[in-house]
Design a protein around this motif. Structure first.
Motif, PDB file in Angstrom:
ATOM      1  N   THR A  44       0.774  -1.465   0.076  1.00 11.73           N
ATOM      2  CA  THR A  44      -0.077  -0.094  -0.091  1.00 11.73           C
ATOM      3  C   THR A  44       0.879   1.203  -0.116  1.00 11.73           C
ATOM      4  O   THR A  44       0.357   2.479  -0.225  1.00 11.73           O
ATOM      5  CB  THR A  44      -0.832   0.079   1.185  1.00 11.73           C
ATOM      6  OG1 THR A  44       0.044   0.277   2.485  1.00 11.73           O
ATOM      7  CG2 THR A  44      -1.896  -1.278   1.294  1.00 11.73           C
ATOM      8  N   LEU A  45       2.224   1.313   0.325  1.00 11.46           N
ATOM      9  CA  LEU A  45       3.073   2.256   0.375  1.00 11.46           C
ATOM     10  C   LEU A  45       2.721   3.186   1.842  1.00 11.46           C
ATOM     11  O   LEU A  45       3.418   4.293   1.743  1.00 11.46           O
ATOM     12  CB  LEU A  45       3.203   3.084  -0.754  1.00 11.46           C
ATOM     13  CG  LEU A  45       3.521   2.437  -2.101  1.00 11.46           C
ATOM     14  CD1 LEU A  45       3.423   3.486  -3.154  1.00 11.46           C
ATOM     15  CD2 LEU A  45       4.763   1.426  -1.902  1.00 11.46           C
ATOM     16  N   ASP A  46       2.016   2.525   2.617  1.00 12.37           N
ATOM     17  CA  ASP A  46       1.457   3.366   3.769  1.00 12.37           C
ATOM     18  C   ASP A  46       2.363   3.076   4.786  1.00 12.37           C
ATOM     19  O   ASP A  46       3.077   2.056   4.948  1.00 12.37           O
ATOM     20  CB  ASP A  46      -0.030   3.073   4.095  1.00 12.37           C
ATOM     21  CG  ASP A  46      -1.097   3.440   3.194  1.00 12.37           C
ATOM     22  OD1 ASP A  46      -1.006   4.607   2.524  1.00 12.37           O
ATOM     23  OD2 ASP A  46      -1.961   2.865   3.117  1.00 12.37           O
ATOM     24  N   PRO A  47       2.530   4.138   5.934  1.00  9.12           N
ATOM     25  CA  PRO A  47       3.362   3.894   6.967  1.00  9.12           C
ATOM     26  C   PRO A  47       2.916   2.699   7.864  1.00  9.12           C
ATOM     27  O   PRO A  47       1.550   2.616   7.728  1.00  9.12           O
ATOM     28  CB  PRO A  47       3.207   4.914   7.822  1.00  9.12           C
ATOM     29  CG  PRO A  47       2.775   6.180   6.902  1.00  9.12           C
ATOM     30  CD  PRO A  47       1.741   5.504   5.808  1.00  9.12           C
ATOM     31  N   ILE A  48       3.651   1.677   8.317  1.00 10.36           N
ATOM     32  CA  ILE A  48       3.016   0.687   9.303  1.00 10.36           C
ATOM     33  C   ILE A  48       3.989   0.600  10.511  1.00 10.36           C
ATOM     34  O   ILE A  48       5.021   1.091  10.697  1.00 10.36           O
ATOM     35  CB  ILE A  48       3.278  -0.597   8.589  1.00 10.36           C
ATOM     36  CG1 ILE A  48       4.722  -0.942   7.967  1.00 10.36           C
ATOM     37  CG2 ILE A  48       2.362  -0.655   7.144  1.00 10.36           C
ATOM     38  CD1 ILE A  48       4.768  -2.387   7.143  1.00 10.36           C
ATOM     39  N   THR A  49       3.361  -0.053  11.438  1.00  6.81           N
ATOM     40  CA  THR A  49       3.929  -0.427  12.732  1.00  6.81           C
ATOM     41  C   THR A  49       4.128  -1.999  12.634  1.00  6.81           C
ATOM     42  O   THR A  49       3.256  -2.778  12.602  1.00  6.81           O
ATOM     43  CB  THR A  49       3.101   0.079  13.647  1.00  6.81           C
ATOM     44  OG1 THR A  49       2.707   1.285  14.028  1.00  6.81           O
ATOM     45  CG2 THR A  49       3.698  -0.317  15.124  1.00  6.81           C
ATOM     46  N   ILE A  50       5.527  -2.400  13.095  1.00  7.44           N
ATOM     47  CA  ILE A  50       5.914  -3.552  12.775  1.00  7.44           C
ATOM     48  C   ILE A  50       5.972  -4.201  14.659  1.00  7.44           C
ATOM     49  O   ILE A  50       6.542  -3.658  15.235  1.00  7.44           O
ATOM     50  CB  ILE A  50       7.030  -3.872  12.399  1.00  7.44           C
ATOM     51  CG1 ILE A  50       7.342  -3.073  10.783  1.00  7.44           C
ATOM     52  CG2 ILE A  50       7.799  -5.330  12.305  1.00  7.44           C
ATOM     53  CD1 ILE A  50       6.680  -4.174   9.795  1.00  7.44           C
ATOM     54  N   ASP A  51       5.229  -5.514  14.673  1.00  8.01           N
ATOM     55  CA  ASP A  51       5.406  -5.884  15.769  1.00  8.01           C
ATOM     56  C   ASP A  51       6.207  -7.128  16.039  1.00  8.01           C
ATOM     57  O   ASP A  51       6.551  -7.675  14.824  1.00  8.01           O
ATOM     58  CB  ASP A  51       3.678  -6.441  16.248  1.00  8.01           C
ATOM     59  CG  ASP A  51       3.693  -6.879  17.684  1.00  8.01           C
ATOM     60  OD1 ASP A  51       4.502  -6.581  18.249  1.00  8.01           O
ATOM     61  OD2 ASP A  51       2.656  -7.513  17.865  1.00  8.01           O
ATOM     62  N   LYS A  70       8.207  -3.333  19.234  1.00  7.59           N
ATOM     63  CA  LYS A  70       7.260  -2.677  18.024  1.00  7.59           C
ATOM     64  C   LYS A  70       7.630  -1.362  17.745  1.00  7.59           C
ATOM     65  O   LYS A  70       8.148  -0.689  18.877  1.00  7.59           O
ATOM     66  CB  LYS A  70       6.070  -2.790  19.071  1.00  7.59           C
ATOM     67  CG  LYS A  70       4.785  -2.183  18.218  1.00  7.59           C
ATOM     68  CD  LYS A  70       3.563  -2.293  19.173  1.00  7.59           C
ATOM     69  CE  LYS A  70       2.242  -1.945  18.417  1.00  7.59           C
ATOM     70  NZ  LYS A  70       1.096  -2.116  19.100  1.00  7.59           N
ATOM     71  N   GLY A  71       7.380  -1.153  16.618  1.00 10.69           N
ATOM     72  CA  GLY A  71       7.835   0.226  16.072  1.00 10.69           C
ATOM     73  C   GLY A  71       7.450   0.482  14.687  1.00 10.69           C
ATOM     74  O   GLY A  71       7.254  -0.283  13.862  1.00 10.69           O
ATOM     75  N   SER A  72       7.483   2.022  14.646  1.00 10.20           N
ATOM     76  CA  SER A  72       7.073   2.501  13.204  1.00 10.20           C
ATOM     77  C   SER A  72       8.428   3.034  12.419  1.00 10.20           C
ATOM     78  O   SER A  72       8.351   3.539  11.396  1.00 10.20           O
ATOM     79  CB  SER A  72       5.907   3.425  13.029  1.00 10.20           C
ATOM     80  OG  SER A  72       6.236   4.498  14.105  1.00 10.20           O
ATOM     81  N   GLN A  73       9.209   3.716  13.174  1.00 10.76           N
ATOM     82  CA  GLN A  73      10.476   4.057  12.959  1.00 10.76           C
ATOM     83  C   GLN A  73      11.622   3.547  13.844  1.00 10.76           C
ATOM     84  O   GLN A  73      11.428   3.221  14.868  1.00 10.76           O
ATOM     85  CB  GLN A  73      10.432   5.572  13.140  1.00 10.76           C
ATOM     86  CG  GLN A  73       9.595   6.325  12.102  1.00 10.76           C
ATOM     87  CD  GLN A  73       9.688   7.720  12.436  1.00 10.76           C
ATOM     88  OE1 GLN A  73       9.844   8.394  13.391  1.00 10.76           O
ATOM     89  NE2 GLN A  73       9.393   8.555  11.364  1.00 10.76           N
ATOM     90  N   VAL A  74      12.767   3.726  13.251  1.00 15.20           N
ATOM     91  CA  VAL A  74      14.233   3.424  14.097  1.00 15.20           C
ATOM     92  C   VAL A  74      15.311   4.477  13.633  1.00 15.20           C
ATOM     93  O   VAL A  74      15.255   4.815  12.633  1.00 15.20           O
ATOM     94  CB  VAL A  74      14.612   2.103  13.711  1.00 15.20           C
ATOM     95  CG1 VAL A  74      15.219   1.784  12.373  1.00 15.20           C
ATOM     96  CG2 VAL A  74      15.566   1.681  14.940  1.00 15.20           C
ATOM     97  N   TYR A  75      16.187   4.938  14.738  1.00 17.21           N
ATOM     98  CA  TYR A  75      17.198   5.507  14.385  1.00 17.21           C
ATOM     99  C   TYR A  75      18.463   4.836  14.111  1.00 17.21           C
ATOM    100  O   TYR A  75      18.637   3.730  14.729  1.00 17.21           O
ATOM    101  CB  TYR A  75      17.579   6.303  15.657  1.00 17.21           C
ATOM    102  CG  TYR A  75      16.744   7.420  15.982  1.00 17.21           C
ATOM    103  CD1 TYR A  75      17.113   8.910  15.287  1.00 17.21           C
ATOM    104  CD2 TYR A  75      15.701   7.394  16.927  1.00 17.21           C
ATOM    105  CE1 TYR A  75      16.101   9.771  15.530  1.00 17.21           C
ATOM    106  CE2 TYR A  75      14.673   8.453  17.248  1.00 17.21           C
ATOM    107  CZ  TYR A  75      15.205   9.842  16.560  1.00 17.21           C
ATOM    108  OH  TYR A  75      14.266  10.775  16.954  1.00 17.21           O
ATOM    109  N   LEU A  76      18.978   4.926  12.959  1.00 19.25           N
ATOM    110  CA  LEU A  76      20.199   4.222  12.396  1.00 19.25           C
ATOM    111  C   LEU A  76      21.510   4.987  12.397  1.00 19.25           C
ATOM    112  O   LEU A  76      21.806   5.506  11.486  1.00 19.25           O
ATOM    113  CB  LEU A  76      19.876   3.637  10.924  1.00 19.25           C
ATOM    114  CG  LEU A  76      18.765   2.893  10.879  1.00 19.25           C
ATOM    115  CD1 LEU A  76      18.137   2.781   9.394  1.00 19.25           C
ATOM    116  CD2 LEU A  76      18.540   1.794  11.515  1.00 19.25           C
TER     117      LEU A  76
END
Length: 171
Positions: A44-51, A70-76
């Protein structure tokens, strides 16, 4: 009698000015250049939250776990002393928690010293020169801006293969 009062007042003002000039309160900017990666559905190209996910640095000293569960973003965070940083993505769901399903994302970059200001000091900016990744569960990775600065913004998108819920049949 007025002279000692005026001298004490002037001395107090000078002391306040000196201590204010030596502080770094004037720096309100973020002092680190750390890319933010957002998670997206490749369908869908939509933002998602990964569990049930773990993200960390490959070969990083000490504990390199950046995200767990769980998260929808991560600092790298990139290493200023290297020209490449790799990250692992482990899927903690029972069906996917096997090394053959883990993905890695590798960024090659140049580190550029950047002098922000007298108050903020110096930091590094990074220019991403290439990107590689595996595609076990990961679909793709996109770099929105190859210049990583201290601005708080998403510069990387990680797309995961996702299954959409079945739509009920229309009568």
């Amino acid at each position: 009698m007025r002279t000692p009062f005026i001298l004490l007042s002037l001395l107090a003002l000078v002391c306040m000015a000196v201590t204010t000039a030596c502080s770094n309160v004037g720096c309100t900017e973020n002092r680190n250049s750390i890319p933010i990666a957002g998670f997206y559905s490749s369908t869908t190209l939509d933002p998602i939250t990964i569990d049930s996910i773990a993200v960390g640095g490959v070969g990083a000293p000490a504990d390199s776990l950046l995200l767990r569960n769980k998260g929808s973003q991560v600092y790298l965070p990139f290493r200023a002393t290297a020209n490449e940083t790799k990250f692992y993505i482990k899927y903690l769901q029972k069906e996917l928690n096997y090394p053959q399903f883990y993905d890695t994302v590798s960024f090659a970059y140049t580190s550029v010293p950047y002098f922000a200001s007298e108050d903020c000091g110096a930091m590094y900016h990074y220019r991403i020169t290439s990107l590689t990744y595996t595609t076990h569960v990961l679909d793709s990775v996109a770099v929105l801006d190859s210049l990583i600065t201290n601005l708080e913004r998403e510069t990387i998108r990680i797309f995961f293969r996702t299954a959409e819920a079945d739509q009920p049949d229309e009568p």
